[in-house]
Scaffold this active site. Structure first.
Site, PDB file in Angstrom:
ATOM      1  N   ARG A  39       0.820  -1.223   0.000  1.00  0.00           N
ATOM      2  CA  ARG A  39       0.000   0.000   0.000  1.00  0.00           C
ATOM      3  C   ARG A  39       0.848   1.264   0.000  1.00  0.00           C
ATOM      4  O   ARG A  39       0.481   2.282   0.577  1.00  0.00           O
ATOM      5  CB  ARG A  39      -0.975   0.011   1.187  1.00  0.00           C
ATOM      6  CG  ARG A  39      -1.852  -1.238   1.306  1.00  0.00           C
ATOM      7  CD  ARG A  39      -2.968  -1.315   0.307  1.00  0.00           C
ATOM      8  NE  ARG A  39      -4.015  -0.356   0.505  1.00  0.00           N
ATOM      9  CZ  ARG A  39      -5.149  -0.570   1.182  1.00  0.00           C
ATOM     10  NH1 ARG A  39      -5.375  -1.740   1.731  1.00  0.00           N
ATOM     11  NH2 ARG A  39      -6.049   0.363   1.273  1.00  0.00           N
ATOM     12  N   ARG A  43      -2.942   7.207   0.927  1.00  0.00           N
ATOM     13  CA  ARG A  43      -3.268   8.406   1.699  1.00  0.00           C
ATOM     14  C   ARG A  43      -2.173   8.966   2.573  1.00  0.00           C
ATOM     15  O   ARG A  43      -2.278  10.091   3.034  1.00  0.00           O
ATOM     16  CB  ARG A  43      -4.512   8.137   2.553  1.00  0.00           C
ATOM     17  CG  ARG A  43      -5.771   8.118   1.728  1.00  0.00           C
ATOM     18  CD  ARG A  43      -6.892   7.496   2.484  1.00  0.00           C
ATOM     19  NE  ARG A  43      -6.525   6.135   2.850  1.00  0.00           N
ATOM     20  CZ  ARG A  43      -7.319   5.304   3.487  1.00  0.00           C
ATOM     21  NH1 ARG A  43      -8.517   5.691   3.860  1.00  0.00           N
ATOM     22  NH2 ARG A  43      -6.924   4.084   3.775  1.00  0.00           N
ATOM     23  N   ARG A  52      -6.192  12.314  -5.636  1.00  0.00           N
ATOM     24  CA  ARG A  52      -7.402  11.537  -5.373  1.00  0.00           C
ATOM     25  C   ARG A  52      -8.672  12.357  -5.597  1.00  0.00           C
ATOM     26  O   ARG A  52      -9.729  11.818  -5.926  1.00  0.00           O
ATOM     27  CB  ARG A  52      -7.306  11.001  -3.936  1.00  0.00           C
ATOM     28  CG  ARG A  52      -8.477  10.235  -3.390  1.00  0.00           C
ATOM     29  CD  ARG A  52      -8.680   8.937  -4.086  1.00  0.00           C
ATOM     30  NE  ARG A  52      -9.915   8.313  -3.658  1.00  0.00           N
ATOM     31  CZ  ARG A  52     -11.106   8.633  -4.140  1.00  0.00           C
ATOM     32  NH1 ARG A  52     -11.232   9.539  -5.091  1.00  0.00           N
ATOM     33  NH2 ARG A  52     -12.193   8.016  -3.696  1.00  0.00           N
ATOM     34  N   ASP A  89      -7.354  -2.063  -6.970  1.00  0.00           N
ATOM     35  CA  ASP A  89      -7.839  -2.604  -5.693  1.00  0.00           C
ATOM     36  C   ASP A  89      -8.246  -4.065  -5.904  1.00  0.00           C
ATOM     37  O   ASP A  89      -8.593  -4.454  -7.018  1.00  0.00           O
ATOM     38  CB  ASP A  89      -9.032  -1.798  -5.164  1.00  0.00           C
ATOM     39  CG  ASP A  89      -9.256  -2.099  -3.680  1.00  0.00           C
ATOM     40  OD1 ASP A  89      -8.554  -1.503  -2.849  1.00  0.00           O
ATOM     41  OD2 ASP A  89     -10.106  -2.961  -3.369  1.00  0.00           O
ATOM     42  N   TYR A 165     -15.508 -10.256   1.258  1.00  0.00           N
ATOM     43  CA  TYR A 165     -16.152  -8.965   0.958  1.00  0.00           C
ATOM     44  C   TYR A 165     -17.462  -9.175   0.195  1.00  0.00           C
ATOM     45  O   TYR A 165     -18.435  -8.455   0.398  1.00  0.00           O
ATOM     46  CB  TYR A 165     -15.202  -8.064   0.161  1.00  0.00           C
ATOM     47  CG  TYR A 165     -14.069  -7.534   1.011  1.00  0.00           C
ATOM     48  CD1 TYR A 165     -14.253  -6.430   1.834  1.00  0.00           C
ATOM     49  CD2 TYR A 165     -12.826  -8.155   1.032  1.00  0.00           C
ATOM     50  CE1 TYR A 165     -13.233  -5.945   2.650  1.00  0.00           C
ATOM     51  CE2 TYR A 165     -11.792  -7.688   1.834  1.00  0.00           C
ATOM     52  CZ  TYR A 165     -12.002  -6.583   2.640  1.00  0.00           C
ATOM     53  OH  TYR A 165     -11.002  -6.115   3.449  1.00  0.00           O
TER      54      TYR A 165
HETATM   55  O1  CP3 Z   1       0.273   0.955  -3.222  1.00  0.00           O
HETATM   56  C1  CP3 Z   1      -0.652   0.135  -3.250  1.00  0.00           C
HETATM   57  O2  CP3 Z   1      -0.540  -0.989  -2.719  1.00  0.00           O
HETATM   58  C2  CP3 Z   1      -1.919   0.588  -3.912  1.00  0.00           C
HETATM   59  C3  CP3 Z   1      -2.777  -0.436  -4.499  1.00  0.00           C
HETATM   60  C4  CP3 Z   1      -3.717  -1.139  -3.523  1.00  0.00           C
HETATM   61  C5  CP3 Z   1      -4.906  -0.583  -2.928  1.00  0.00           C
HETATM   62  N1  CP3 Z   1      -5.547  -1.594  -2.257  1.00  0.00           N
HETATM   63  C6  CP3 Z   1      -5.345   0.819  -3.033  1.00  0.00           C
HETATM   64  C7  CP3 Z   1      -6.377   1.332  -2.100  1.00  0.00           C
HETATM   65  C8  CP3 Z   1      -3.633  -2.475  -3.136  1.00  0.00           C
HETATM   66  C9  CP3 Z   1      -2.541  -3.501  -3.426  1.00  0.00           C
HETATM   67  C10 CP3 Z   1      -4.805  -2.743  -2.341  1.00  0.00           C
HETATM   68  C11 CP3 Z   1      -5.101  -4.056  -1.783  1.00  0.00           C
HETATM   69  C12 CP3 Z   1      -6.283  -4.246  -0.942  1.00  0.00           C
HETATM   70  N2  CP3 Z   1      -7.498  -3.629  -1.018  1.00  0.00           N
HETATM   71  C13 CP3 Z   1      -6.369  -5.234   0.075  1.00  0.00           C
HETATM   72  C14 CP3 Z   1      -5.270  -6.246   0.410  1.00  0.00           C
HETATM   73  C15 CP3 Z   1      -4.175  -5.660   1.191  1.00  0.00           C
HETATM   74  C16 CP3 Z   1      -4.507  -5.355   2.607  1.00  0.00           C
HETATM   75  O3  CP3 Z   1      -4.301  -4.182   2.976  1.00  0.00           O
HETATM   76  O4  CP3 Z   1      -4.951  -6.256   3.340  1.00  0.00           O
HETATM   77  C17 CP3 Z   1      -7.645  -5.153   0.643  1.00  0.00           C
HETATM   78  C18 CP3 Z   1      -8.178  -6.009   1.778  1.00  0.00           C
HETATM   79  C19 CP3 Z   1      -8.359  -4.132  -0.058  1.00  0.00           C
HETATM   80  C20 CP3 Z   1      -9.787  -3.728   0.146  1.00  0.00           C
HETATM   81  C21 CP3 Z   1      -9.929  -2.309   0.482  1.00  0.00           C
HETATM   82  N3  CP3 Z   1      -9.592  -1.262  -0.350  1.00  0.00           N
HETATM   83  C22 CP3 Z   1     -10.457  -1.758   1.684  1.00  0.00           C
HETATM   84  C23 CP3 Z   1     -10.954  -2.577   2.863  1.00  0.00           C
HETATM   85  C24 CP3 Z   1     -10.410  -0.371   1.561  1.00  0.00           C
HETATM   86  C25 CP3 Z   1     -10.942   0.643   2.534  1.00  0.00           C
HETATM   87  C26 CP3 Z   1     -10.034   0.802   3.680  1.00  0.00           C
HETATM   88  C27 CP3 Z   1      -8.843   1.641   3.320  1.00  0.00           C
HETATM   89  O5  CP3 Z   1      -7.708   1.194   3.514  1.00  0.00           O
HETATM   90  O6  CP3 Z   1      -9.118   2.753   2.845  1.00  0.00           O
HETATM   91  C28 CP3 Z   1      -9.811  -0.076   0.288  1.00  0.00           C
HETATM   92  C29 CP3 Z   1      -9.577   1.277  -0.264  1.00  0.00           C
HETATM   93  C30 CP3 Z   1      -8.256   1.555  -0.886  1.00  0.00           C
HETATM   94  N4  CP3 Z   1      -7.525   0.713  -1.679  1.00  0.00           N
HETATM   95  C31 CP3 Z   1      -7.564   2.807  -0.783  1.00  0.00           C
HETATM   96  C32 CP3 Z   1      -6.379   2.666  -1.541  1.00  0.00           C
HETATM   97  C33 CP3 Z   1      -5.319   3.710  -1.787  1.00  0.00           C
HETATM   98  C34 CP3 Z   1      -8.062   4.042  -0.032  1.00  0.00           C
HETATM   99  C35 CP3 Z   1      -9.210   4.682  -0.769  1.00  0.00           C
HETATM  100  C36 CP3 Z   1      -9.037   6.154  -1.059  1.00  0.00           C
HETATM  101  O7  CP3 Z   1      -7.939   6.610  -1.371  1.00  0.00           O
HETATM  102  O8  CP3 Z   1     -10.066   6.849  -0.994  1.00  0.00           O
END
Ligand code: CP3
Length: 359
Positions: A39, A43, A52, A89, A165
């Site tokens: 990640r 943010r 964003r 994602d 999910y």
């Molecule tokens: O640098 C990177 O790794 C970016 C790519 C990436 C994102 N999500 C961007 C994201 C990757 C590899 C993921 C994986 C992901 N997404 C996982 C597996 C890894 C882990 O952390 O366990 C999971 C479970 C998700 C599902 C997910 N996506 C959730 C539960 C959420 C909301 C909670 C949160 O962290 O915000 C997201 C949103 C998300 N995915 C954001 C980003 C940058 C934040 C959203 C935003 O910027 O508004």
């Protein structure tokens, strides 16, 4: 969509590479180890928060190749990580299967929960690649834009984690609904998992065709499964996905991340056929060095809270990880994704400290 003419991946891998991550993934020892952070785009970076705002809905942001390429590059410019992870994602897969996904600020993802076997007929792979084609264009754009020493990582959620999910309709504390479907009616739950195994393998194959040089499978919720269920719903799907990828791309390394698997990490590395395993922060380092590193390349495992809090405790833990895993192939990473309140200076401090380590 037009594919750029890249040499085939096996030709690329046969050439000497300046990419440190690929060197380690082909079992060369590289010291200091390559670094990237789960990640790493997101943010905690002010430039991400600004970018964003250009799309309201988070998935629209992911499906915009120009924005997704830029978000991927931001942490590379700032920290010079050895790898870039495609910005997308794990929930694009349910979205592409027809189960619409939305993200509302602060509450995380929302899906129309699958209530059981009758809802399986609502899912379809008919538009999978069409729906995901912006992601493939992002991969292509990244291969053009990345510096030659930076490895491009593609990724997908593992079927079990994605299924949680889909069945819960979002995040959950205990994933009880998914687990009880799997216990109560494992035949129909298998149908959902088979669909996800195939869609995930197809999706990763496309990412590789378009330029991903390695792929990571995120099984973030593997750790809630008891032993037998872990074998059935985490190991077996990963094994089938790895085997499909290896059939088509024998030289593309696969990284598995069964977060929270504990002692079952050992079964995961032996039985799935992954080339590398990402360990969470609860895995004892000495055990990982003795039990896992003889089979696979180990990635990890700094506590993301320690990175966010910084200071000398962070320095000490970085040194301990480098020392304990440094005898075998190692990729420096966190045990789970970077936290949004992490000061970027702490990440710079981490990179400096690792790179100063004598080679
Ligand atoms: O640098 C990177 O790794 C970016 C790519 C990436 C994102 N999500 C961007 C994201 C990757 C590899 C993921 C994986 C992901 N997404 C996982 C597996 C890894 C882990 O952390 O366990 C999971 C479970 C998700 C599902 C997910 N996506 C959730 C539960 C959420 C909301 C909670 C949160 O962290 O915000 C997201 C949103 C998300 N995915 C954001 C980003 C940058 C934040 C959203 C935003 O910027 O508004």
């Amino acid at each position: 969509m037009k594919l750029r003419t890249l040499p085939s991946q096996s030709v690329l891998l046969a050439m000497p590479t300046e990419k440190k991550l690929l060197q380690v993934l082909t079992r060369q020892k590289v010291s200091p180890p390559p670094i990237w952070l789960m990640r790493q785009a997101g943010r905690f970076l002010p430039e991400y928060r600004e970018l964003r705002q250009k799309a309201e809905n988070f998935l629209d942001f992911c499906y915009n190749p120009e924005l997704a390429v830029e978000a991927t590059l931001q942490p590379i410019r700032r920290f010079g990580f050895d790898a870039a992870i495609l910005f997308s994602d794990i929930l694009v897969i349910p979205d592409a299967l027809g189960q619409q996904v939305t993200f509302e600020g602060g509450v995380g993802p929302k899906l129309n929960a699958l209530d059981g076997p009758d809802d399986l007929s609502k899912l379809s792979t008919a538009n999978l690649h069409e729906h995901l084609s912006p992601v493939y264009r992002t991969v292509e754009g990244l291969r053009e834009a990345l510096p030659p020493e930076t490895t491009l990582i593609g990724f997908a959620g593992a079927p079990w984690t994605v299924a949680t999910y889909m069945v819960e309709g979002g995040s959950s504390r205990d994933y009880a609904k998914t687990r009880s479907w799997a216990y109560r009616d494992s035949d129909t739950f298998s149908q959902l998992m088979d669909l996800l195994v195939n869609a995930t393998a197809d999706y990763l194959i496309r990412q590789i065709r378009h330029g991903a040089e390695t792929v990571q499978l995120f099984d973030s919720w593997a750790g809630i499964l008891p032993e037998q269920e872990f074998h059935r719903w985490s190991i077996d799907p990963a094994r089938r996905i790895v085997s499909r990828l290896k059939q088509e791309f024998p030289d593309i390394p696969v990284i598995g991340f069964p977060r929270g698997a504990g002692a079952l990490y050992a079964d995961y590395v032996v039985e799935t056929g992954v080339d590398a395993v990402s360990i969470d922060s609860s895995v004892p380092l000495q055990w990982a060095a003795e039990t896992l590193q003889q089979h696979v390349i180990v990635q990890g495992n700094l506590d993301n809270v320690l990175l966010a809090s910084g200071g000398e405790a962070l320095d000490r833990e970085i040194d301990r990880i480098l020392e304990t895993l440094g005898n075998g192939p190692h990729i420096f990473n966190l045990g789970h994704g970077i936290l949004p309140h992490t000061p970027p200076e702490n990440v710079a401090r981490l990179c400096d400290r690792i790179r100063k380590q004598a080679g």
